[in-house]
Design an enzyme around this catalytic site. Structure first.
Site, mmCIF file in Angstrom:
data_model
loop_
_atom_site.group_PDB
_atom_site.id
_atom_site.type_symbol
_atom_site.label_atom_id
_atom_site.label_comp_id
_atom_site.label_asym_id
_atom_site.label_seq_id
_atom_site.Cartn_x
_atom_site.Cartn_y
_atom_site.Cartn_z
ATOM 1 N N THR A 125 37.324 26.644 -13.669
ATOM 2 C CA THR A 125 36.648 25.391 -14.024
ATOM 3 C C THR A 125 35.124 25.542 -14.077
ATOM 4 O O THR A 125 34.552 26.371 -13.352
ATOM 5 C CB THR A 125 37.012 24.328 -12.968
ATOM 6 O OG1 THR A 125 36.183 23.176 -13.136
ATOM 7 C CG2 THR A 125 36.810 24.828 -11.534
ATOM 8 N N ASP A 126 34.494 24.673 -14.855
ATOM 9 C CA ASP A 126 33.023 24.652 -14.897
ATOM 10 C C ASP A 126 32.429 24.138 -13.582
ATOM 11 O O ASP A 126 31.230 24.272 -13.344
ATOM 12 C CB ASP A 126 32.520 23.808 -16.075
ATOM 13 C CG ASP A 126 32.923 22.339 -16.031
ATOM 14 O OD1 ASP A 126 33.659 21.938 -15.109
ATOM 15 O OD2 ASP A 126 32.508 21.584 -16.938
ATOM 16 N N GLU A 127 33.264 23.522 -12.724
ATOM 17 C CA GLU A 127 32.727 22.970 -11.460
ATOM 18 C C GLU A 127 32.165 24.057 -10.560
ATOM 19 O O GLU A 127 31.404 23.768 -9.640
ATOM 20 C CB GLU A 127 33.801 22.181 -10.713
ATOM 21 C CG GLU A 127 34.273 20.991 -11.498
ATOM 22 C CD GLU A 127 34.662 19.798 -10.644
ATOM 23 O OE1 GLU A 127 34.481 19.819 -9.422
ATOM 24 O OE2 GLU A 127 35.165 18.830 -11.239
ATOM 25 N N TYR A 150 37.049 21.485 -3.446
ATOM 26 C CA TYR A 150 37.791 21.935 -4.630
ATOM 27 C C TYR A 150 37.015 23.023 -5.383
ATOM 28 O O TYR A 150 37.531 24.113 -5.643
ATOM 29 C CB TYR A 150 38.082 20.751 -5.563
ATOM 30 C CG TYR A 150 38.488 21.192 -6.960
ATOM 31 C CD1 TYR A 150 39.725 21.788 -7.181
ATOM 32 C CD2 TYR A 150 37.621 21.054 -8.043
ATOM 33 C CE1 TYR A 150 40.094 22.228 -8.456
ATOM 34 C CE2 TYR A 150 37.973 21.478 -9.311
ATOM 35 C CZ TYR A 150 39.212 22.068 -9.516
ATOM 36 O OH TYR A 150 39.566 22.509 -10.770
ATOM 37 N N LYS A 154 37.770 27.092 -5.978
ATOM 38 C CA LYS A 154 37.926 27.717 -7.296
ATOM 39 C C LYS A 154 36.916 28.868 -7.466
ATOM 40 O O LYS A 154 37.256 29.926 -8.000
ATOM 41 C CB LYS A 154 37.740 26.686 -8.417
ATOM 42 C CG LYS A 154 38.807 25.602 -8.473
ATOM 43 C CD LYS A 154 40.213 26.094 -8.759
ATOM 44 C CE LYS A 154 40.431 26.566 -10.158
ATOM 45 N NZ LYS A 154 41.888 26.826 -10.432
HETATM 46 P P1 NAD Z 1 47.446 19.317 -12.051
HETATM 47 O O1 NAD Z 1 47.006 18.825 -10.704
HETATM 48 O O2 NAD Z 1 47.815 18.325 -13.105
HETATM 49 O O3 NAD Z 1 48.706 20.297 -11.879
HETATM 50 C C1 NAD Z 1 48.760 21.278 -10.889
HETATM 51 C C2 NAD Z 1 50.168 21.884 -10.916
HETATM 52 O O4 NAD Z 1 50.201 22.947 -9.935
HETATM 53 C C3 NAD Z 1 51.271 20.891 -10.534
HETATM 54 O O5 NAD Z 1 52.371 21.042 -11.379
HETATM 55 C C4 NAD Z 1 51.626 21.284 -9.099
HETATM 56 O O6 NAD Z 1 52.956 20.974 -8.739
HETATM 57 C C5 NAD Z 1 51.375 22.797 -9.133
HETATM 58 N N1 NAD Z 1 51.074 23.340 -7.798
HETATM 59 C C6 NAD Z 1 50.165 22.889 -6.912
HETATM 60 N N2 NAD Z 1 50.210 23.635 -5.783
HETATM 61 C C7 NAD Z 1 51.139 24.598 -5.984
HETATM 62 C C8 NAD Z 1 51.638 25.670 -5.194
HETATM 63 N N3 NAD Z 1 51.185 25.904 -3.945
HETATM 64 N N4 NAD Z 1 52.593 26.467 -5.720
HETATM 65 C C9 NAD Z 1 53.087 26.252 -6.975
HETATM 66 N N5 NAD Z 1 52.679 25.222 -7.750
HETATM 67 C C10 NAD Z 1 51.710 24.417 -7.266
HETATM 68 O O7 NAD Z 1 46.284 20.275 -12.537
HETATM 69 P P2 NAD Z 1 45.642 20.436 -13.989
HETATM 70 O O8 NAD Z 1 44.641 19.365 -14.207
HETATM 71 O O9 NAD Z 1 46.713 20.662 -14.972
HETATM 72 O O10 NAD Z 1 44.803 21.803 -13.766
HETATM 73 C C11 NAD Z 1 45.442 23.059 -13.973
HETATM 74 C C12 NAD Z 1 44.428 24.162 -13.703
HETATM 75 O O11 NAD Z 1 43.305 24.012 -14.555
HETATM 76 C C13 NAD Z 1 43.871 24.160 -12.283
HETATM 77 O O12 NAD Z 1 43.746 25.494 -11.861
HETATM 78 C C14 NAD Z 1 42.506 23.504 -12.423
HETATM 79 O O13 NAD Z 1 41.616 23.982 -11.429
HETATM 80 C C15 NAD Z 1 42.106 23.962 -13.803
HETATM 81 N N6 NAD Z 1 41.197 23.080 -14.548
HETATM 82 C C16 NAD Z 1 41.475 21.754 -14.685
HETATM 83 C C17 NAD Z 1 40.632 20.947 -15.452
HETATM 84 C C18 NAD Z 1 40.910 19.466 -15.661
HETATM 85 O O14 NAD Z 1 40.063 18.787 -16.236
HETATM 86 N N7 NAD Z 1 42.047 18.948 -15.254
HETATM 87 C C19 NAD Z 1 39.492 21.507 -16.040
HETATM 88 C C20 NAD Z 1 39.227 22.866 -15.851
HETATM 89 C C21 NAD Z 1 40.093 23.639 -15.104
HETATM 90 O O1 DAU Z 2 34.995 19.859 -14.831
HETATM 91 C C1 DAU Z 2 36.316 20.323 -14.713
HETATM 92 C C2 DAU Z 2 36.998 19.560 -13.606
HETATM 93 O O2 DAU Z 2 37.200 18.240 -14.110
HETATM 94 C C3 DAU Z 2 38.317 20.160 -13.166
HETATM 95 O O3 DAU Z 2 38.066 21.420 -12.576
HETATM 96 C C4 DAU Z 2 39.028 19.272 -12.160
HETATM 97 O O4 DAU Z 2 40.317 19.798 -11.890
HETATM 98 C C5 DAU Z 2 39.163 17.887 -12.746
HETATM 99 O O5 DAU Z 2 39.678 17.022 -11.751
HETATM 100 C C6 DAU Z 2 37.817 17.349 -13.223
HETATM 101 O O6 DAU Z 2 36.934 17.079 -12.099
HETATM 102 P P1 DAU Z 2 35.980 15.790 -12.076
HETATM 103 O O7 DAU Z 2 35.646 15.486 -10.675
HETATM 104 O O8 DAU Z 2 34.868 15.919 -13.037
HETATM 105 O O9 DAU Z 2 37.026 14.747 -12.704
HETATM 106 P P2 DAU Z 2 37.394 13.252 -12.341
HETATM 107 O O10 DAU Z 2 38.282 12.764 -13.431
HETATM 108 O O11 DAU Z 2 37.863 13.090 -10.941
HETATM 109 O O12 DAU Z 2 36.002 12.505 -12.472
HETATM 110 C C7 DAU Z 2 35.258 12.550 -13.680
HETATM 111 C C8 DAU Z 2 33.973 11.774 -13.454
HETATM 112 O O13 DAU Z 2 34.305 10.382 -13.289
HETATM 113 C C9 DAU Z 2 33.230 12.166 -12.190
HETATM 114 O O14 DAU Z 2 31.835 12.077 -12.436
HETATM 115 C C10 DAU Z 2 33.641 11.108 -11.176
HETATM 116 C C11 DAU Z 2 33.842 9.877 -12.031
HETATM 117 N N1 DAU Z 2 34.875 8.921 -11.544
HETATM 118 C C12 DAU Z 2 36.117 9.400 -11.291
HETATM 119 C C13 DAU Z 2 37.107 8.568 -10.824
HETATM 120 C C14 DAU Z 2 38.488 9.094 -10.533
HETATM 121 C C15 DAU Z 2 34.569 7.570 -11.388
HETATM 122 O O15 DAU Z 2 33.433 7.130 -11.644
HETATM 123 N N2 DAU Z 2 35.555 6.752 -10.936
HETATM 124 C C16 DAU Z 2 36.796 7.189 -10.626
HETATM 125 O O16 DAU Z 2 37.649 6.356 -10.169
#
Ligand code: NAD
Ligand code: DAU
Length: 336
Positions: A125-127, A150, A154
């Site tokens: 992730t970019d985080e 988190y 990562k």
């Molecule tokens: P998500 O939370 O929707 O899904 C996570 C999945 O992992 C679920 O199916 C869960 O059951 C499984 N899981 C969790 N713990 C586990 C374990 N111990 N063993 C086996 N399975 C397990 O997540 P997502 O949003 O689809 O993100 C997927 C990946 O992409 C993550 O690595 C996250 O860090 C990365 N990522 C997410 C975003 C985003 O915006 N959502 C952006 C950049 C990177």
């Molecule tokens: O940048 C990539 C990341 O994006 C991934 O690595 C993470 O898995 C994913 O959860 C996401 O993280 P963020 O913290 O950026 O996403 P989130 O959707 O939780 O929040 C996006 C922005 O919105 C953040 O600035 C917080 C704000 N927010 C979020 C929620 C849930 C609110 O203002 N209100 C809310 O209720």
């Protein structure tokens, strides 16, 4: 190719599994998932009967099980999505985040090393870069400055994965994507939470001043980038995957309310997230140059399609918002 995907029942993992199985690329695809609160096999209903697809219910921290699956299946590539992925939950309960994101990644890397898996893609992730000061967009050499449990987990797992390339010459690649959106996203994240609350005429909780900037990437663009990295990326490298559409949160929420024809007054300011990163913005120049990938989905079009999907799938939303979600929602929002 034989694919082993971890976390394939989550939001991005399931989009990747659906995309791959709509092509002839995989001969077999094994989805290894623990089915935490975020894992949902309904996300895979469209491919459940595909003969090439197999689901294994397991925890990536379970070394014996991980080892047995990799030894038995001998995948050509492991695509490692499984993680505790939500920042707010990582603030409330950091322990499962460190277990899965660090120990789980270590367990997989070890098994892949022992069984000489030809390709390992670690999804990150970019985080890990923390808040990025304007006017810069972070490239892959930007310093790591993780802010939340988190993002620290990562960043740690990225370094661990890359160390397996340097030390053991294991063919590991890391991708770092920006904020994803699209169908089947669990409504703890900004866009699906705001869409589903707005549909139900519930308040839309904006953290702080709502001027935090996120770089939005459609999940299908992310999945195409992952495939491009598997096919054309280099081992030992990091590739950023950005959406090139950096917007303040409040603007995204305004667009959602306007698209749904709901009043802007549904927005409610709540206490900010501790350690909240102000701005994410990525340069994907390396990925574009080396693989030819481009983010194809314009944000407004992708957002409209996502809103349509949530409107068309009330049963999916009701299911994922029942049970544990309610206690999480109380814990995160009740006292803000
Ligand atoms: P998500 O939370 O929707 O899904 C996570 C999945 O992992 C679920 O199916 C869960 O059951 C499984 N899981 C969790 N713990 C586990 C374990 N111990 N063993 C086996 N399975 C397990 O997540 P997502 O949003 O689809 O993100 C997927 C990946 O992409 C993550 O690595 C996250 O860090 C990365 N990522 C997410 C975003 C985003 O915006 N959502 C952006 C950049 C990177
Ligand atoms: O940048 C990539 C990341 O994006 C991934 O690595 C993470 O898995 C994913 O959860 C996401 O993280 P963020 O913290 O950026 O996403 P989130 O959707 O939780 O929040 C996006 C922005 O919105 C953040 O600035 C917080 C704000 N927010 C979020 C929620 C849930 C609110 O203002 N209100 C809310 O209720």
């Amino acid at each position: 190719m034989k694919f082993l995907v971890t976390g394939g029942a989550g939001f991005i993992g399931s989009a990747f599994v659906r995309m791959l199985l709509s092509s002839a690329k995989p001969s077999t695809l094994i989805n290894f998932d623990k089915l935490t609160y975020a894992g949902n096999l309904e996300n895979l209903a469209p491919v459940a009967n595909d003969k090439r697809y197999r689901f294994v219910h397991g925890d990536i921290c379970d070394a014996k099980m991980v080892n047995d699956v990799i030894a038995g299946e001998q995948p050509d590539v492991i695509v490692h999505f499984a993680a505790e992925s939500h920042v707010d939950r990582s603030i409330h309960s950091p322990e499962p985040v460190f277990e899965t994101n660090l120990r789980g990644t270590f367990t997989l890397l070890e098994a892949a090393r022992v069984h000489k898996t030809p390709r390992f893609l670690h999804i990150s992730t970019d985080e890990v870069y923390g808040s990025i000061d304007p006017p810069h967009d972070a490239d892959e050499n930007y310093p790591l400055r993780a802010s939340s449990p988190y993002s620290a987990s990562k960043a740690g797992s990225d370094l661990l994965a890359l160390s397996y390339f340097v030390t053991y010459r294991m063919p590991v690649t890391v991708t770092r994507a920006s904020n994803n959106y699209g169908p089947y996203q669990f409504p703890e994240k900004l866009i699906p939470l705001m869409i589903s609350n707005a549909i139900e005429d519930q308040p839309l909780p904006i953290y702080g001043d709502g001027m935090q900037v996120r770089d939005w990437l459609h999940v299908d663009d992310h999945c195409r980038a992952i495939l491009a990295v598997i096919e054309r990326g280099r081992a030992g490298e990091i590739y950023n995957i950005g959406g090139s559409r950096a917007l303040p949160n409040i603007e995204v929420v305004r667009k959602i309310l306007a698209a749904l024809g709901k009043p802007q007054s549904l927005m409610t300011t709540v206490t900010d997230r501790p350690g909240h990163d102000r701005r994410y913005a990525l340069s994907s120049e390396k990925l574009m140059r080396e693989t030819g990938w481009n983010a194809g989905m314009p944000f407004e079009k992708g957002l409209a399609a996502t809103i349509d999907w949530y409107r068309a799938n009330p049963a999916w939303v009701a299911h994922v918002k029942s049970g544990e979600y309610q206690s999480y929602y109380q814990r995160n929002y009740a006292n803000r």
